[in-house]
Design a protein around this motif. Structure first.
Motif, PDB file in Angstrom:
ATOM      1  N   TYR A  32      -4.673  24.746 -36.200  1.00  0.00           N
ATOM      2  CA  TYR A  32      -3.773  24.149 -37.204  1.00  0.00           C
ATOM      3  C   TYR A  32      -3.755  22.630 -37.091  1.00  0.00           C
ATOM      4  O   TYR A  32      -3.518  21.939 -38.074  1.00  0.00           O
ATOM      5  CB  TYR A  32      -2.323  24.636 -37.018  1.00  0.00           C
TER       6      TYR A  32
ATOM      7  N   SER B  77       0.604  22.516 -48.988  1.00  0.00           N
ATOM      8  CA  SER B  77      -0.821  22.211 -48.875  1.00  0.00           C
ATOM      9  C   SER B  77      -1.413  22.858 -47.634  1.00  0.00           C
ATOM     10  O   SER B  77      -0.706  23.213 -46.688  1.00  0.00           O
ATOM     11  CB  SER B  77      -1.062  20.702 -48.841  1.00  0.00           C
ATOM     12  N   ASN B  78      -2.725  23.021 -47.673  1.00  0.00           N
ATOM     13  CA  ASN B  78      -3.444  23.574 -46.532  1.00  0.00           C
ATOM     14  C   ASN B  78      -4.877  23.044 -46.604  1.00  0.00           C
ATOM     15  O   ASN B  78      -5.777  23.712 -47.059  1.00  0.00           O
ATOM     16  CB  ASN B  78      -3.419  25.103 -46.599  1.00  0.00           C
ATOM     17  N   ARG B  79      -5.043  21.804 -46.164  1.00  0.00           N
ATOM     18  CA  ARG B  79      -6.295  21.106 -46.365  1.00  0.00           C
ATOM     19  C   ARG B  79      -6.898  20.762 -45.003  1.00  0.00           C
ATOM     20  O   ARG B  79      -6.199  20.274 -44.107  1.00  0.00           O
ATOM     21  CB  ARG B  79      -6.027  19.823 -47.162  1.00  0.00           C
ATOM     22  N   TYR B  80      -8.219  20.990 -44.862  1.00  0.00           N
ATOM     23  CA  TYR B  80      -8.868  20.680 -43.592  1.00  0.00           C
ATOM     24  C   TYR B  80      -9.104  19.181 -43.480  1.00  0.00           C
ATOM     25  O   TYR B  80      -9.626  18.552 -44.386  1.00  0.00           O
ATOM     26  CB  TYR B  80     -10.200  21.428 -43.497  1.00  0.00           C
ATOM     27  N   LEU B  81      -8.677  18.597 -42.365  1.00  0.00           N
ATOM     28  CA  LEU B  81      -8.845  17.157 -42.171  1.00  0.00           C
ATOM     29  C   LEU B  81      -9.852  16.829 -41.083  1.00  0.00           C
ATOM     30  O   LEU B  81     -10.419  15.744 -41.063  1.00  0.00           O
ATOM     31  CB  LEU B  81      -7.503  16.512 -41.789  1.00  0.00           C
TER      32      LEU B  81
ATOM     33  N   TYR C 264      -5.562  20.548 -39.520  1.00  0.00           N
ATOM     34  CA  TYR C 264      -5.257  20.733 -40.943  1.00  0.00           C
ATOM     35  C   TYR C 264      -4.067  19.888 -41.370  1.00  0.00           C
ATOM     36  O   TYR C 264      -3.198  19.560 -40.557  1.00  0.00           O
ATOM     37  CB  TYR C 264      -4.929  22.203 -41.244  1.00  0.00           C
ATOM     38  N   ASP C 265      -4.066  19.551 -42.645  1.00  0.00           N
ATOM     39  CA  ASP C 265      -2.846  19.029 -43.250  1.00  0.00           C
ATOM     40  C   ASP C 265      -2.116  20.251 -43.791  1.00  0.00           C
ATOM     41  O   ASP C 265      -2.427  20.739 -44.866  1.00  0.00           O
ATOM     42  CB  ASP C 265      -3.192  18.046 -44.377  1.00  0.00           C
ATOM     43  N   MET C 266      -1.175  20.743 -43.012  1.00  0.00           N
ATOM     44  CA  MET C 266      -0.610  22.050 -43.349  1.00  0.00           C
ATOM     45  C   MET C 266       0.890  21.941 -43.568  1.00  0.00           C
ATOM     46  O   MET C 266       1.623  21.448 -42.708  1.00  0.00           O
ATOM     47  CB  MET C 266      -0.894  23.035 -42.217  1.00  0.00           C
TER      48      MET C 266
END
Lengths: 291, 278
Positions: free
Chosen positions: A35, A44-48, A38-40
């Motif tokens: 986790y 939102s749920n975006r892989y950083l 991620y920007d979670m």
């Protein structure tokens, strides 16, 4: 053949705890690591990727929390050690009521953290609290202080409570340690004319070194991760001035639903303690080998 | 010489008194507040000794509309079930780590200790998701399961030190007499560590009895709350009822104080042994 059978039964014995540990501790920990990239949040749920950590290290909050956590842990551990040693030395003497006092001393440690936090909130209260009242009688302060709602005092007020709450553990450990010091050493020192102060620093402390080493490490880890007192007494406030790692992680996750940020702070917390513990264990073992 | 001893005694008593005051002051404040009637709770300046002591706060805690008894039985249920499970798991595992030989034993034991290194806040987000997927949010089971995360390692670690304290010759003698390994463990060793099991159970009970963070997170409905969260909730949105709060707090403390009074010696032995022997 015989060996294999013994191995199998050994694994069988530890299997239940191993399975629980993997499911309930190591799998969640692994997920926290995932986790943290991620920007979670709720929306939102975006892989950083590593960008997430670059952002984290630019976040001034990280340094504030780190500084607070270190201040909190070092002061609490240091004074618990000092008070623990002092009270163990007192309790080792013979006096009327010794057994009673031994039972009494353990109570703060046994008391649930939430309750200790509430009791001290009452003590620190500017109007209802007895602390301000007594300080005014003694002429130390001229008006009630708002201990828990001043940004420059709140953390220290909770630190004092944490010292009170946790020092009995050190007392117990050191009292057991004192009983393990061979009495012949003191007798020999007495004959050599060493006074009590010298005996303390040249016999008591060196003989208790193993137990002091372990107690310091345990209290360091527990204090660093101690959630309840800060959460109950200040909630990390005022203006987030008294947040430490566990309370801030919790706040990020369950008050602001920023799960990614919470996981990154959790990873930093864990890695710091891991590196610190490895370093601590290595250096203490090294110095023991050199003796 | 005698004079020196006398001053030494006086100093000892003085320090003992200071220590007692330091330890007891918050407890006395709690008791004092719990005995004050509402009008006295808010008088300024506050006094330590209640002028008109009353037990009303205690009656109110158990009175109508109070959830205290419910919280108490919830806590009792969650803590007892957790303790039983931990004990059942830890008896075998701690014996395995203390007495049996198998490859990777040290590594696995270090893993167990490593699990004590991070804050529970670090695993609470994934645990929350797991509980959500299993539809366990707002159930006692979610608490019981998550409590195993921290109490199993502690239980294994503590009980292991009690097993290490049993002389190995006893089992060897039993094996020579024709017992199987399991019989030696079950019939010879277990009865000997019964006091240690009691201490471990009490310690796990104490940890789960006061757990706060998981209870705060996983339980939504008021009727399923455990004591620590219920107590925290006394700090109402309006005005905190300190008298009731402190009366309830004292009632929560009594069981743990009583338990510790009985197991103190065993627990101290286990903690110090366990700490020094890794």
């Amino acid at each position: 053949m015989h060996n294999k059978k013994e191995w199998a039964s050994g694994y069988l014995f530890i299997l239940p705890s191993l399975i629980l540990l993997i499911i309930l501790v190591f799998y969640p920990l692994f997920m926290t690591f995932i986790y943290s990239f991620y920007d979670m949040s709720l929306v939102s749920n975006r892989y950083l990727g590593w960008e997430a950590y670059q952002k984290l290290f630019q976040n001034p909050k990280l340094y504030l929390i780190f500084k607070n956590s270190l201040t909190w842990t070092i002061l609490v551990v240091f004074f618990q050690c000092l008070l623990g040693l002092g009270s163990a030395l007192i309790l080792q003497q013979t006096f009327v009521g010794n057994a009673f006092l031994r039972g009494l001393v353990i109570l703060p440690w046994v008391m649930p953290g939430v309750i200790a936090g509430m009791a001290w909130r009452l003590i620190y209260d500017p109007h209802l609290g007895l602390l301000n009242h007594y300080l005014q009688i003694l002429g130390i302060v001229d008006r009630p202080l708002t201990w828990l709602s001043s940004p420059n005092m709140a953390l220290y007020a909770v630190i004092f409570t944490a010292i009170w709450k946790g020092f009995p553990f050190s007392t117990i450990m050191y009292l057991a340690g004192l009983q393990g010091v061979p009495s012949e050493l003191y007798e020999a020192a007495e004959i050599d004319g060493a006074n009590e102060v010298k005996q303390f620093f040249h016999i008591t402390i060196p003989s208790m070194k193993p137990i002091i080493t372990v107690t310091l490490l345990l209290t360091f880890i527990w204090t660093f991760n101690y959630f309840e007192l800060v959460y109950v007494m200040t909630g990390g406030g005022p203006a987030e001035s008294s947040h430490i790692f566990p309370t801030y992680i919790y706040d990020l996750a369950f008050k602001r639903f920023r799960f990614g940020d919470a996981s990154r702070f959790a990873v930093v917390d864990f890695l710091f303690l891991l590196i610190f513990s490895l370093f601590y264990v290595r250096t203490t073992f090294k110095s023991e080998e050199n003796l | 010489m005698i004079k020196r001893q006398k001053t030494g005694k006086i100093i000892t008593y003085l320090f003992a008194l200071l220590l007692a005051i330091f330890v007891c002051f918050p407890l006395i404040v709690m008791i004092s507040m719990s005995l004050k009637a509402p009008d006295e709770q808010f008088t300024y300046p506050p006094h330590l000794i209640p002028q008109h002591p009353t037990l009303n706060n205690y009656f109110q805690v158990f009175g109508q509309g109070s959830m205290f008894a419910k919280y108490f039985s919830n806590s009792l249920l969650v803590a007892s079930v957790s303790t039983l499970i931990v004990l059942g798991v830890a008896i075998f595992s701690s014996y395995g780590y203390a007495r049996m030989n198998f490859p990777g034993k040290n590594f696995l034991f270090i893993l167990l200790l490593l699990s004590q290194l991070f804050p529970l806040a670090a695993i609470i987000v994934p645990l929350y998701r797991i509980m959500g997927n299993l539809k366990l949010i707002d159930t006692y089971l979610s608490l019981i399961i998550s409590y195993l995360a921290f109490s199993v390692p502690v239980g294994v670690w503590l009980l292991r030190s009690f097993f290490l304290g049993v002389p190995q010759e006893l089992e060897e003698a039993a094996l020579i007499d024709g017992c199987t390994r399991f019989q030696a463990f079950w019939k010879i060793v277990i009865p000997l560590v019964r006091p240690g099991m009691g201490a471990t159970a009490a310690y796990v009970f104490f940890l789960t009895w006061q757990e706060f963070m998981f209870a705060l997170t996983f339980i939504n409905s008021e009727s399923k709350r455990t004591l620590p969260v219920g107590i925290f909730d006394f700090v109402g949105q309006y005005e905190t009822n300190w008298g009731n709060l402190m009366a309830a707090s004292i009632l929560v403390c009594i069981p743990v104080f009583v338990i510790f009074f009985f197991i103190q010696k065993q627990l101290v032995a286990g903690l110090t042994e366990g700490a020094v022997k890794g």
